[in-house]
Design a protein around this motif. Structure first.
Motif, PDB file in Angstrom:
ATOM      1  N   SER A  11       0.808  -1.219   0.000  1.00  0.00           N
ATOM      2  CA  SER A  11       0.000   0.000   0.000  1.00  0.00           C
ATOM      3  C   SER A  11       0.842   1.270   0.000  1.00  0.00           C
ATOM      4  N   HIS A  12       1.919   1.288   0.797  1.00  0.00           N
ATOM      5  CA  HIS A  12       2.715   2.507   0.890  1.00  0.00           C
ATOM      6  C   HIS A  12       4.131   2.312   0.358  1.00  0.00           C
ATOM      7  N   ARG A  41     -12.209   2.953 -10.419  1.00  0.00           N
ATOM      8  CA  ARG A  41     -11.984   2.265  -9.142  1.00  0.00           C
ATOM      9  C   ARG A  41     -11.729   3.252  -7.999  1.00  0.00           C
ATOM     10  N   ARG A  47     -15.301   7.326  -0.066  1.00  0.00           N
ATOM     11  CA  ARG A  47     -13.861   7.062  -0.137  1.00  0.00           C
ATOM     12  C   ARG A  47     -13.133   7.981   0.833  1.00  0.00           C
ATOM     13  N   ARG A  50      -6.966   8.921   1.230  1.00  0.00           N
ATOM     14  CA  ARG A  50      -5.909   8.395   0.361  1.00  0.00           C
ATOM     15  C   ARG A  50      -6.192   8.671  -1.116  1.00  0.00           C
ATOM     16  N   MET A  51      -7.453   8.620  -1.488  1.00  0.00           N
ATOM     17  CA  MET A  51      -7.791   8.805  -2.898  1.00  0.00           C
ATOM     18  C   MET A  51      -7.564  10.242  -3.372  1.00  0.00           C
ATOM     19  N   ARG A 109      -6.582  -4.577  14.028  1.00  0.00           N
ATOM     20  CA  ARG A 109      -7.996  -4.251  13.798  1.00  0.00           C
ATOM     21  C   ARG A 109      -8.800  -5.536  13.622  1.00  0.00           C
ATOM     22  N   HIS A 112      -9.511  -7.210  10.015  1.00  0.00           N
ATOM     23  CA  HIS A 112      -8.426  -7.008   9.045  1.00  0.00           C
ATOM     24  C   HIS A 112      -7.483  -8.211   9.130  1.00  0.00           C
ATOM     25  N   SER A 134      -3.826  -4.668   2.227  1.00  0.00           N
ATOM     26  CA  SER A 134      -4.617  -3.487   1.843  1.00  0.00           C
ATOM     27  C   SER A 134      -5.246  -3.624   0.455  1.00  0.00           C
ATOM     28  N   ALA A 135      -6.430  -3.048   0.324  1.00  0.00           N
ATOM     29  CA  ALA A 135      -7.130  -3.070  -0.970  1.00  0.00           C
ATOM     30  C   ALA A 135      -6.458  -2.196  -2.019  1.00  0.00           C
ATOM     31  N   ARG A 136      -5.385  -1.537  -1.642  1.00  0.00           N
ATOM     32  CA  ARG A 136      -4.585  -0.819  -2.643  1.00  0.00           C
ATOM     33  C   ARG A 136      -4.162  -1.790  -3.757  1.00  0.00           C
ATOM     34  N   THR A 139      -5.750  -2.109  -7.311  1.00  0.00           N
ATOM     35  CA  THR A 139      -5.374  -1.250  -8.441  1.00  0.00           C
ATOM     36  C   THR A 139      -4.711  -2.103  -9.529  1.00  0.00           C
ATOM     37  N   ARG A 340      -6.237   6.271   8.916  1.00  0.00           N
ATOM     38  CA  ARG A 340      -7.313   6.902   8.135  1.00  0.00           C
ATOM     39  C   ARG A 340      -7.969   5.760   7.381  1.00  0.00           C
ATOM     40  N   ASP A 342     -11.393   4.492   4.398  1.00  0.00           N
ATOM     41  CA  ASP A 342     -12.610   4.743   3.643  1.00  0.00           C
ATOM     42  C   ASP A 342     -13.788   4.403   4.551  1.00  0.00           C
TER      43      ASP A 342
HETATM   44  C1  EPS Z   1      -6.847   0.330   2.976  1.00  0.00           C
HETATM   45  C2  EPS Z   1      -6.602   1.494   3.687  1.00  0.00           C
HETATM   46  C3  EPS Z   1      -6.630   2.815   3.044  1.00  0.00           C
HETATM   47  C4  EPS Z   1      -7.454   2.704   1.794  1.00  0.00           C
HETATM   48  C5  EPS Z   1      -6.841   1.614   0.960  1.00  0.00           C
HETATM   49  C6  EPS Z   1      -7.210   0.319   1.557  1.00  0.00           C
HETATM   50  O1  EPS Z   1      -5.362   3.228   2.634  1.00  0.00           O
HETATM   51  P1  EPS Z   1      -4.440   4.146   3.560  1.00  0.00           P
HETATM   52  O2  EPS Z   1      -4.043   3.224   4.673  1.00  0.00           O
HETATM   53  O3  EPS Z   1      -3.271   4.545   2.706  1.00  0.00           O
HETATM   54  O4  EPS Z   1      -5.265   5.300   3.980  1.00  0.00           O
HETATM   55  O5  EPS Z   1      -7.633   3.912   1.122  1.00  0.00           O
HETATM   56  O6  EPS Z   1      -7.272   1.641  -0.345  1.00  0.00           O
HETATM   57  C7  EPS Z   1      -6.426   2.180  -1.268  1.00  0.00           C
HETATM   58  C8  EPS Z   1      -5.283   2.759  -0.978  1.00  0.00           C
HETATM   59  C9  EPS Z   1      -6.921   2.034  -2.618  1.00  0.00           C
HETATM   60  O7  EPS Z   1      -6.216   2.450  -3.550  1.00  0.00           O
HETATM   61  O8  EPS Z   1      -8.026   1.513  -2.767  1.00  0.00           O
HETATM   62  C10 EPS Z   1      -6.765  -0.978   3.629  1.00  0.00           C
HETATM   63  O9  EPS Z   1      -6.211  -1.040   4.721  1.00  0.00           O
HETATM   64  O10 EPS Z   1      -7.236  -1.980   3.055  1.00  0.00           O
END
Ligand code: EPS
Length: 391
Positions: A11-12, A41, A47, A50-51, A109, A112, A134-136, A139, A340, A342
């Motif tokens: 994700s990061h 998406r 949302r 992050r978006m 969490r 999760h 993460s659902a990142r 993408t 943070r 969604d």
């Molecule tokens: C996600 C946590 C969030 C979401 C992420 C999925 O990211 P962050 O921790 O950076 O705030 O926004 O989804 C995306 C980044 C995405 O592109 O859909 C999680 O923990 O699953």
């Protein structure tokens, strides 16, 4: 599997990577079309922050020349713009001297992958688990799905989605293919519902859960249109296309259930009310069906009707008002971690569901028709359609 895909990336981290191997040569690929899917998406009411950071773009680095596949593996990179904020705490190389810069997540969490993953991989905290869970990651799936969609479009097959439920707010009716096409072309996405009144009820529910620091789940429906009869097979458990679609959908983050056709309703109904009766149109020389409750699949084989696959999303597990958990360091009760998040991602999940469905259908199509070039695949496809016509 003749058509394979894989994703990598966290994700990061610096970027997401996806590869697709086994697509025939000469399939048109447009990075603008992929970017449009990536944009879809990223949309949706609910949302998080992050978006606002990311503007996803597919950087194709192999397998495509002059906008067409060349038969070799396709690789796509998608940058994480957020990476610049994490370079110091998630370096690829470094020593324990850098440890103070780490951002451990010690309060897993509920819901999760945090706790199960940390135990399994023997990490003292959940940081590396959530980075990959993460659902990142979706993408990368959507980028590959967009290429699969381009391939299916060469055979007139379309794959789209819409949201049929957010929390308790339901659409309560089916949607026509034309409605889904119109929805997919919109430049503003609220909850990706075909009915404005139902969409308003969904929005009100998202507003409510946002106000209370909670999250919302829901149901998306993927529709695959103009699919020929005969993809998948009844002969073995793993060639049944319904099973393969179910696996693809349930593999998505936060999806806890899948339904093909009207499965839930069917389970509560009589057999005489559930099966799609068979008829014959003598003028068109074709079989027709009384309904499409089976969702386009019988015996694990496509029957020529639209494929209907629904994904059931649990509410997102990162809560602004966190649930009870335990601190991994102290073993004392603690509120779960929150950075943070969604509030609702059902529309985005629908787009991911489209990608997964398109990939599975492309796999099944290549298995049945083969071909190293699009022309060869098309020849085999057309010959089969002639056979079907003459059946
Ligand atoms: C996600 C946590 C969030 C979401 C992420 C999925 O990211 P962050 O921790 O950076 O705030 O926004 O989804 C995306 C980044 C995405 O592109 O859909 C999680 O923990 O699953």
């Amino acid at each position: 599997m003749m058509l394979r895909f894989e994703t990598a990336g966290e994700s990061h981290g610096e970027c997401l990577v996806a590869t697709l191997t086994g697509l025939p040569a000469s399939v048109p690929v447009s990075s603008a079309a992929i970017d449009r899917e990536l944009w879809r998406r990223q949309q949706g009411y609910g949302r998080g922050g992050r978006m606002k950071i990311e503007t996803d773009h597919a950087h194709i680095v192999s397998g495509v020349r002059y906008s067409k596949t060349i038969g070799s593996p396709i690789a796509v990179l998608i940058e994480n713009k957020d990476w610049k904020n994490w370079v110091d705490s998630l370096p690829v190389e470094g020593s324990t001297q850098d440890e103070p810069k780490r951002k451990p997540v010690t309060r897993p969490r509920p819901g999760h992958a945090d706790l199960a993953g940390a135990i399994k991989y023997n990490f003292p905290d959940a940081r590396y688990i959530l980075e990959r869970a993460s659902a990142r990651e979706t993408t990368a799936r959507v980028a590959i799905g967009a290429i699969a969609k381009g391939f299916l479009a060469e055979f007139g097959i379309g794959v789209l989605s819409h949201v049929i439920q957010v929390g308790p707010a339901q659409l309560g009716r089916s949607a026509s293919w034309d409605e889904l096409v119109a929805l997919s072309q919109k430049d503003e996405v609220l909850l990706n519902c075909v009915d404005p009144e139902a969409e308003q009820r969904m929005k009100e529910f998202v507003d409510l859960v946002y106000r209370t620091g909670d999250t919302a789940g829901g149901v998306f429906e993927v529709v695959a249109h103009n699919v020929p009869p005969g993809l998948g097979s009844h002969i073995t458990w793993d060639s049944r296309l319904d099973g393969r679609l179910a696996q693809a959908i349930v593999s998505m983050q936060a999806v806890k259930g899948v339904e093909i056709g009207y499965a839930q309703e069917g389970a509560a109904s009589l057999g005489s009310a559930v099966q799609d009766t068979i008829h014959y149109d003598r003028e068109a020389h074709t079989f027709t069906r009384g309904a499409n409750r089976a969702g386009g699949l019988e015996g694990g084989i496509t029957n020529g009707q639209d494929i209907l696959v629904r994904g059931f999303l649990k509410p997102i597990s990162t809560l602004r008002r966190p649930l009870e958990s335990v601190d991994l360091e102290t073993r004392e009760p603690a509120k779960a971690a929150y950075e943070r998040s969604d509030v609702c991602v059902v529309p985005a999940a629908g787009v991911v569901g489209e990608a997964m469905t398109a990939i599975v259908l492309a796999q099944a199509l290549i298995e049945k028709f083969g071909g190293d070039s699009l022309a060869e695949t098309r020849r085999n496809y057309c010959a089969y359609l002639d056979q079907v016509k003459q059946f």
